[in-house]
Design a protein around this motif. Structure first.
Motif, PDB file in Angstrom:
ATOM      1  N   ILE A 140     -17.102 -23.095 -21.872  1.00 38.22           N
ATOM      2  CA  ILE A 140     -18.182 -22.424 -21.165  1.00 38.22           C
ATOM      3  C   ILE A 140     -17.840 -22.279 -19.683  1.00 38.22           C
ATOM      4  N   VAL A 141     -17.291 -23.344 -19.096  1.00 37.48           N
ATOM      5  CA  VAL A 141     -16.905 -23.293 -17.687  1.00 37.48           C
ATOM      6  C   VAL A 141     -15.832 -22.229 -17.471  1.00 37.48           C
ATOM      7  N   ASP A 142     -14.826 -22.208 -18.361  1.00 37.96           N
ATOM      8  CA  ASP A 142     -13.801 -21.161 -18.284  1.00 37.96           C
ATOM      9  C   ASP A 142     -14.440 -19.781 -18.352  1.00 37.96           C
ATOM     10  N   GLY A 143     -15.352 -19.604 -19.301  1.00 36.99           N
ATOM     11  CA  GLY A 143     -16.003 -18.316 -19.477  1.00 36.99           C
ATOM     12  C   GLY A 143     -16.809 -17.902 -18.260  1.00 36.99           C
ATOM     13  N   PHE A 144     -17.494 -18.860 -17.633  1.00 36.24           N
ATOM     14  CA  PHE A 144     -18.302 -18.537 -16.458  1.00 36.24           C
ATOM     15  C   PHE A 144     -17.429 -18.019 -15.320  1.00 36.24           C
ATOM     16  N   PHE A 145     -16.380 -18.749 -14.979  1.00 36.95           N
ATOM     17  CA  PHE A 145     -15.537 -18.345 -13.858  1.00 36.95           C
ATOM     18  C   PHE A 145     -14.744 -17.071 -14.169  1.00 36.95           C
TER      19      PHE A 145
ATOM     20  N   ILE B  13     -14.391 -28.092 -13.685  1.00 36.15           N
ATOM     21  CA  ILE B  13     -15.183 -27.208 -12.823  1.00 36.15           C
ATOM     22  C   ILE B  13     -14.490 -26.993 -11.483  1.00 36.15           C
ATOM     23  N   VAL B  14     -14.033 -28.093 -10.872  1.00 30.59           N
ATOM     24  CA  VAL B  14     -13.381 -28.005  -9.563  1.00 30.59           C
ATOM     25  C   VAL B  14     -12.094 -27.186  -9.657  1.00 30.59           C
ATOM     26  N   LEU B  15     -11.292 -27.471 -10.685  1.00 29.27           N
ATOM     27  CA  LEU B  15     -10.022 -26.768 -10.831  1.00 29.27           C
ATOM     28  C   LEU B  15     -10.221 -25.300 -11.211  1.00 29.27           C
ATOM     29  N   ASP B  16     -11.240 -25.010 -12.042  1.00 32.34           N
ATOM     30  CA  ASP B  16     -11.543 -23.611 -12.358  1.00 32.34           C
ATOM     31  C   ASP B  16     -11.890 -22.844 -11.083  1.00 32.34           C
ATOM     32  N   ALA B  17     -12.750 -23.419 -10.263  1.00 36.49           N
ATOM     33  CA  ALA B  17     -13.133 -22.755  -9.015  1.00 36.49           C
ATOM     34  C   ALA B  17     -11.911 -22.534  -8.126  1.00 36.49           C
ATOM     35  N   LEU B  18     -11.034 -23.532  -8.079  1.00 29.19           N
ATOM     36  CA  LEU B  18      -9.844 -23.456  -7.227  1.00 29.19           C
ATOM     37  C   LEU B  18      -8.841 -22.431  -7.765  1.00 29.19           C
ATOM     38  N   PHE B  19      -8.494 -22.563  -9.066  1.00 31.24           N
ATOM     39  CA  PHE B  19      -7.455 -21.720  -9.654  1.00 31.24           C
ATOM     40  C   PHE B  19      -7.899 -20.268  -9.828  1.00 31.24           C
TER      41      PHE B  19
ATOM     42  N   PHE C 178      -7.372 -19.254  -5.740  1.00 26.36           N
ATOM     43  CA  PHE C 178      -5.977 -18.835  -5.882  1.00 26.36           C
ATOM     44  C   PHE C 178      -5.834 -17.476  -6.565  1.00 26.36           C
ATOM     45  N   GLY C 179      -6.888 -17.047  -7.266  1.00 25.17           N
ATOM     46  CA  GLY C 179      -6.838 -15.746  -7.931  1.00 25.17           C
ATOM     47  C   GLY C 179      -5.921 -15.691  -9.136  1.00 25.17           C
ATOM     48  N   TRP C 180      -5.785 -16.821  -9.840  1.00 22.83           N
ATOM     49  CA  TRP C 180      -4.898 -16.857 -11.009  1.00 22.83           C
ATOM     50  C   TRP C 180      -5.559 -16.288 -12.261  1.00 22.83           C
ATOM     51  N   GLY C 181      -6.833 -15.959 -12.183  1.00 23.59           N
ATOM     52  CA  GLY C 181      -7.516 -15.320 -13.300  1.00 23.59           C
ATOM     53  C   GLY C 181      -7.557 -16.178 -14.551  1.00 23.59           C
ATOM     54  N   ILE C 182      -7.311 -15.524 -15.689  1.00 25.60           N
ATOM     55  CA  ILE C 182      -7.469 -16.193 -16.977  1.00 25.60           C
ATOM     56  C   ILE C 182      -6.429 -17.301 -17.180  1.00 25.60           C
ATOM     57  N   THR C 183      -5.236 -17.148 -16.584  1.00 30.63           N
ATOM     58  CA  THR C 183      -4.221 -18.206 -16.663  1.00 30.63           C
ATOM     59  C   THR C 183      -4.677 -19.441 -15.908  1.00 30.63           C
ATOM     60  N   GLY C 184      -5.334 -19.253 -14.779  1.00 33.91           N
ATOM     61  CA  GLY C 184      -5.856 -20.381 -14.018  1.00 33.91           C
ATOM     62  C   GLY C 184      -6.931 -21.132 -14.774  1.00 33.91           C
ATOM     63  N   ALA C 185      -7.771 -20.410 -15.518  1.00 28.98           N
ATOM     64  CA  ALA C 185      -8.807 -21.065 -16.316  1.00 28.98           C
ATOM     65  C   ALA C 185      -8.182 -21.942 -17.393  1.00 28.98           C
ATOM     66  N   ALA C 186      -7.144 -21.437 -18.041  1.00 29.75           N
ATOM     67  CA  ALA C 186      -6.458 -22.238 -19.063  1.00 29.75           C
ATOM     68  C   ALA C 186      -5.804 -23.468 -18.452  1.00 29.75           C
ATOM     69  N   ALA C 187      -5.167 -23.309 -17.285  1.00 33.35           N
ATOM     70  CA  ALA C 187      -4.520 -24.437 -16.621  1.00 33.35           C
ATOM     71  C   ALA C 187      -5.536 -25.505 -16.230  1.00 33.35           C
TER      72      ALA C 187
END
Length: 441
Positions: free
Chosen positions: A29-34, A172-178, A182-191
């Protein structure tokens, strides 16, 4: 020393379990939100299409972890600490084995799987980017999900919940950051998800290795294939419970693409995120009561066990009904939460209400499944679990959209859970009649 599981400790086990389950569902859900805020319909649709592969990793961890932990509680209730420790060590061995196997298999096959799911063009590229990163963290996904039930059955339900909270906060923190910074998009959410699961796995391993109640010995890790097979047999049900929504997603995405295109896929992703939260809370009731039920069953304290079962079912009915009533006035809020287009939001609003009809029945079904595998009645639990994604959902997905178009897709969950609820009642009546006949004989 921690107290033995009994009916008086119902809330101690159930409340942390419910929170732990809903937190585990929050990762997606967090990935989906960001991702929804950053990329819109394409990003949400991509995660939705790729998620079944990630779900296999998590479901494997949950299945093996629950299967092993049920054996731990059964042996613990019977007073056989040596067997309980052996079950614990073999569970960790099995988790490691499946981590390696799944990573190799899926890294070789994920592009073909995504195309088979219906991904094309931008959706295919985005879903590949997401799942590729997740697969490189397979070990953390499997162990992060697999160690939590072991902690709960080691009488450390609160600690398992706190570890899961730390992982979610990190996500949550890393999703917001990545994603956003950082603008890593969907790859950042997975990371971010992989890193958060790594935190959960790390702290869970430390907790298990320092457990004085059931300490490790090197000999406990020696493979006992009888125990491993029994673990996998019990684990089939929790594996299926965890994976079933993702199998359903595959069939539903096909129909969404057919009847509503990419917009319907994005709308269905919103439904998946929201319903996952409520279903995880309902699943937490059964999962929380499972250590108590298994321990009492192993100790032959049947009357106490039956009181726990009745309490579990009452709670599931009340909570499922409350979730249904709550969903009606909040549908518009949830439909607009994930940054989808106006058209997708309108579809999701109707879908959230239709999907909510499933919650009262789903609470009963999931509690029954947990009860059955807790007392080693794997035939009943396995049937109930797999009848949903392999029989009923495909059947209703073929029939209902023919008459009600996209709304038919949204109505499937309610129809399936109602049918399974009737099946649970029939199984319970048959079991009660069988017990009465046995007593007379």
């Amino acid at each position: 020393m921690r107290k033995e599981p009994d009916e008086k400790r119902f809330w101690y086990y159930v409340l942390p379990s419910m929170l732990t389950m809903v937190l585990s569902g929050f990762y997606a859900i967090v990935d989906g939100f960001f991702v929804g805020q950053a990329t819109g319909d394409i990003g949400l649709g991509a995660i939705n299409l790729a998620w079944p592969i990630a779900a296999v990793l998590q479901a494997t961890g949950i299945g093996v972890g629950v299967g092993g932990s049920v054996l731990m509680s059964l042996y613990g209730g019977a007073g056989d600490r040596k067997k309980a420790a052996l079950a614990k060590g073999n569970t960790l061995f099995t988790l490691a084995l499946f981590s390696v196997l799944l990573m190799v298999v899926f890294l070789c096959s994920y592009p073909f799987i995504l195309q088979a799911f219906g991904a094309q063009g931008e959706l295919l590229s985005a879903s590949q980017a997401y799942i590729r990163t997740v697969l490189f963290g397979t070990f953390f996904q499997v162990f992060g999900c697999g160690l939590t039930p072991i902690l709960k059955n080691s009488r450390r339900a609160v600690l398992a919940m706190l570890i899961m909270v730390s992982g979610l906060i990190a996500n949550i923190v890393l999703d917001a950051l990545f994603v956003m910074v950082f603008g890593w998009g969907i790859t950042g959410a997975a990371a971010a998800t992989v890193a958060a699961q790594a935190i959960v796995a790390f702290f869970s391993l430390i907790a298990l290795c320092t457990d004085r109640h059931l300490p490790f010995h090197l000999s406990d890790f020696k493979p006992d294939f009888h125990l491993i097979l029994r673990t996998l047999k019990i684990g089939l049900s929790p594996f299926g419970i965890s994976l079933a929504p993702s199998i359903v997603i595959i069939f539903a995405n096909w129909q969404c693409i057919r009847y509503g295109g990419d917009t319907a896929v994005a709308a269905y992703s919103v439904l998946s995120y929201v319903s996952t939260t409520f279903l995880c809370l309902l699943q937490g009731i059964g999962d929380g009561a499972q250590p108590i039920v298994s321990y009492l069953f192993g100790a032959s304290r049947i009357e106490e066990m039956e009181r726990v079962r009745r309490r579990m079912f009452r709670m599931a009915i009340i909570l499922g009904s409350a979730f249904f009533l709550f969903s009606i006035p909040t549908a518009s809020f949830f439909a607009g939460l994930f940054g989808v287009s106006q058209e997708a939001g309108d579809m999701a609003r109707t879908g959230l209400i239709l999907t909510a009809t499933a919650y009262p029945f789903a609470g009963i079904v999931r509690s029954a499944i947990s009860y059955f595998y807790a007392v080693d009645k794997t035939k009943q639990s396995t049937f109930l679990v797999y009848a949903d994604p392999l029989l009923l959902t495909p059947l209703f997905l073929l029939i209902l959209p023919t008459f009600f178009d996209v709304n038919g897709i949204w109505s499937v969950m309610g129809a399936v859970q109602f049918t399974l609820c009737i099946t649970v009642c029939l199984i319970m009546l048959y079991m009660r009649k069988t017990r009465k006949n046995e007593k007379k004989a």
